[in-house]
Design a protein around this motif. Structure first.
Motif, PDB file in Angstrom:
ATOM      1  N   PRO A   1      46.631  37.633  52.874  1.00 38.13           N
ATOM      2  CA  PRO A   1      45.087  37.093  52.691  1.00 38.13           C
ATOM      3  C   PRO A   1      44.320  38.080  52.109  1.00 38.13           C
ATOM      4  CG  PRO A   1      45.331  37.942  55.135  1.00 38.13           C
ATOM      5  CD  PRO A   1      46.812  37.852  54.124  1.00 38.13           C
ATOM      6  N   ASN A   2      44.515  39.480  52.173  1.00 37.29           N
ATOM      7  CA  ASN A   2      43.732  40.446  51.823  1.00 37.29           C
ATOM      8  C   ASN A   2      44.080  40.709  50.074  1.00 37.29           C
ATOM      9  OD1 ASN A   2      42.193  41.343  53.892  1.00 37.29           O
ATOM     10  ND2 ASN A   2      44.300  41.698  54.816  1.00 37.29           N
ATOM     11  N   ILE A   3      45.198  40.376  49.745  1.00 39.49           N
ATOM     12  CA  ILE A   3      45.718  40.608  48.333  1.00 39.49           C
ATOM     13  C   ILE A   3      45.094  39.461  47.518  1.00 39.49           C
ATOM     14  CG2 ILE A   3      48.010  39.543  48.145  1.00 39.49           C
ATOM     15  CD1 ILE A   3      48.882  42.085  46.692  1.00 39.49           C
ATOM     16  N   SER A   4      45.125  38.212  48.208  1.00 40.45           N
ATOM     17  CA  SER A   4      44.646  37.144  47.718  1.00 40.45           C
ATOM     18  C   SER A   4      43.250  37.043  47.345  1.00 40.45           C
ATOM     19  CB  SER A   4      44.871  35.746  48.559  1.00 40.45           C
ATOM     20  OG  SER A   4      46.464  35.650  48.581  1.00 40.45           O
ATOM     21  N   VAL A   5      42.408  37.634  48.464  1.00 38.30           N
ATOM     22  CA  VAL A   5      41.064  38.030  48.078  1.00 38.30           C
ATOM     23  C   VAL A   5      40.728  38.809  46.912  1.00 38.30           C
ATOM     24  CG1 VAL A   5      38.852  38.860  49.247  1.00 38.30           C
ATOM     25  CG2 VAL A   5      40.524  37.219  50.468  1.00 38.30           C
ATOM     26  N   GLN A   6      41.575  39.722  46.768  1.00 36.23           N
ATOM     27  CA  GLN A   6      41.429  40.804  45.860  1.00 36.23           C
ATOM     28  C   GLN A   6      41.418  40.278  44.564  1.00 36.23           C
ATOM     29  OE1 GLN A   6      43.837  44.234  46.664  1.00 36.23           O
ATOM     30  NE2 GLN A   6      41.897  45.448  47.394  1.00 36.23           N
ATOM     31  N   VAL A   7      42.092  39.165  44.283  1.00 41.19           N
ATOM     32  CA  VAL A   7      42.267  38.435  43.123  1.00 41.19           C
ATOM     33  C   VAL A   7      40.890  37.872  42.648  1.00 41.19           C
ATOM     34  CG1 VAL A   7      43.319  36.704  41.646  1.00 41.19           C
ATOM     35  CG2 VAL A   7      44.646  38.028  43.326  1.00 41.19           C
ATOM     36  N   GLY A   8      40.663  37.320  43.530  1.00 39.37           N
ATOM     37  CA  GLY A   8      39.242  36.759  43.372  1.00 39.37           C
ATOM     38  C   GLY A   8      37.912  37.600  43.131  1.00 39.37           C
ATOM     39  N   GLU A   9      38.077  38.922  43.597  1.00 42.22           N
ATOM     40  CA  GLU A   9      37.097  39.854  43.618  1.00 42.22           C
ATOM     41  C   GLU A   9      36.959  40.758  42.169  1.00 42.22           C
ATOM     42  OE1 GLU A   9      37.675  42.564  47.128  1.00 42.22           O
ATOM     43  OE2 GLU A   9      36.094  41.072  48.257  1.00 42.22           O
TER      44      GLU A   9
END
Length: 455
Positions: free
Chosen positions: A143-151
């Motif tokens: 979940p955290n690497i997926s969020v970092q893409v959006g950020e």
């Protein structure tokens, strides 16, 4: 926010996230390519049932619910529990990142835990412990690497959907090579060597992520937690409602889609004519190689599909996020219709491997309309400070889908193949109907989110 655009017109950090996820998926799908075959053909045979700690106790517990379990249904139940836990653990991983450790540290710990788990798979006795390590490690990583893409992108940056599609290519490059490497090693040299190959891949993924840290988004400030404002609470509620409306179709989509590593693998092994003629030489496609079809098609189909969407966008005709997800569910129904036709025409004999090729073509296009688009949607609607947690909530729909996939897969040996594939097709069709029924409230929630971010 990263400003340099030197990776396919996107921030440089996307390249490191792309490569890290690629190696993580190599490890995950490499192990998954072998998992059901390993259990059915080796670990769950009567001679070895006592080899793994806790395996007998787990079997007795499951049999109190479902009745006596032969090796195939028991393997399917374990597969469903494991893959389900992989998508339940992100709730914990997202909460830990948002509240305590931050995304970067949680990703590093998760990657290390996965690497350890894959290496532990080389020892039969540690089988269940290894599955738990991999699942909880994935909960910290995914979940955290997926969020970092959006950020990597500003809230109004139109490249976000395309970035997730590019990121999805990285996932599937790893998933493509995984069965070719880990699967081949496991089938020809030994199961445990195949699992060890997956561990090496995860270690490379961890090293890649650490090398790319300077190019990744800065951590959000976590200091003293303040009570959320009324506006923040309202944003969170709207985001949660958006995800809940899509929860059921997502679970149904993944319940059908995740049969690839379970009953579709068994169909390839037991009911498929895998012979091909190569320059007059008769060869047979290894069973695990069929699991490379889907990721191969992902990175073959993604560039033209993203380009097509870009052209439609310039003309003001690109399908909405909701339309793409609806088409994704409908495509799953069509793909299993293909398999039902294959089972019907083979009439109990072996079907040509070309039916599986057609199945993977259709289900891959369906996946591209659903999975990366859903990740983009979650990143888009989630408010700052709750993104990892809400991404974890979204992965819970995959948890339910994988549990359902395991339970339905246990029916494989007791129902006709045609009926089983038609049941899978029905899951996709029902998912599409639910998305369409929720279209109006979903569009309203998404529009309000765009207006808030544009203020």
């Amino acid at each position: 926010m990263q400003r340099s655009d030197d990776f396919l017109g996107h921030p440089r950090g996307l390249a490191f996230l792309f490569a890290s996820e690629m190696w993580e998926r190599f490890s995950y799908y490499g192990m998954r390519a072998l998992l059901v075959l390993y259990m059915v053909d080796y670990l769950l045979t009567p001679a070895r049932m006592d080899a793994a700690l806790g395996l007998d106790a787990l079997k007795r517990g499951l049999e109190t619910i479902s009745g006596p379990l032969a090796p195939q249904p028991f393997a399917s139940q374990i597969y469903g529990l494991y893959t389900g836990l992989v998508y339940l653990a992100p709730i914990l991983g997202g909460a830990i990142a948002d509240r305590w450790l931050g995304r970067t540290r949680t990703i590093v710990i998760g990657a290390a835990l996965m690497a350890v788990g894959h290496f532990m798979m080389a020892y039969d006795r540690l089988f269940l412990i290894a599955l738990l390590c991999i699942a909880f490690g994935c909960g910290g990583f995914k979940p955290n690497i997926s969020v970092q893409v959006g950020e990597l992108y500003a809230p109004t940056d139109a490249r976000r959907d395309r970035a997730y599609s590019i990121f999805y290519v990285g996932i599937n490059i790893g998933a493509f090579f995984a069965p070719l490497v880990c699967g081949t090693v496991g089938e020809t040299i030994g199961w445990h060597y195949g699992f060890a190959c997956a561990g090496v891949g995860m270690a490379i993924g961890l090293a890649t992520y650490v090398m790319g840290l300077p190019s990744l988004p800065p951590e959000p400030m976590r200091g003293v937690r303040r009570a959320p404002t009324a506006q923040a609470r309202a944003q969170f509620r709207r985001s949660l409602i958006t995800l809940m409306l899509l929860f059921a179709p997502s679970a149904l989509f993944w319940a059908a889609f995740e049969q690839q590593g379970n009953t579709i693998a068994l169909w390839a092994a037991q009911s498929t004519d895998r012979g091909v003629d190569v320059f007059g030489w008769r060869a047979e496609i290894p069973v695990t190689w069929f699991q490379a079809f889907n990721p191969l098609m992902i990175f073959l189909f993604t560039p033209p599909l993203v380009s097509f969407w870009s052209r439609l966008s310039r003309a003001g005709r690109e399908p909405s996020t909701i339309s793409k997800m609806s088409l994704g569910c409908l495509g799953v129904a069509v793909s299993y219709g293909v398999m039902a036709l294959a089972a019907w025409t083979s009439d109990g004999g072996k079907a040509s491997w070309l039916w599986l090729l057609a199945f993977f073509c259709v289900i891959t296009v369906s996946e591209l309309h659903f999975s990366p688009i859903a990740l983009s949607l979650v990143s888009h609607v989630a408010p700052e400070g709750s993104r990892s947690a809400l991404m974890g909530v979204w992965f819970t729909s995959m948890f339910l889908g994988n549990l359902l996939a395991g339970w339905l897969g246990s029916l494989w040996s007791s129902v006709p193949s045609v009926s089983f594939f038609l049941l899978m097709a029905a899951l996709g069709a029902v998912g599409a109907l639910i998305v369409e029924a929720a279209r109006r409230p979903l569009c309203g929630l998404l529009s309000s989110r765009v207006r808030r971010r544009g203020d």
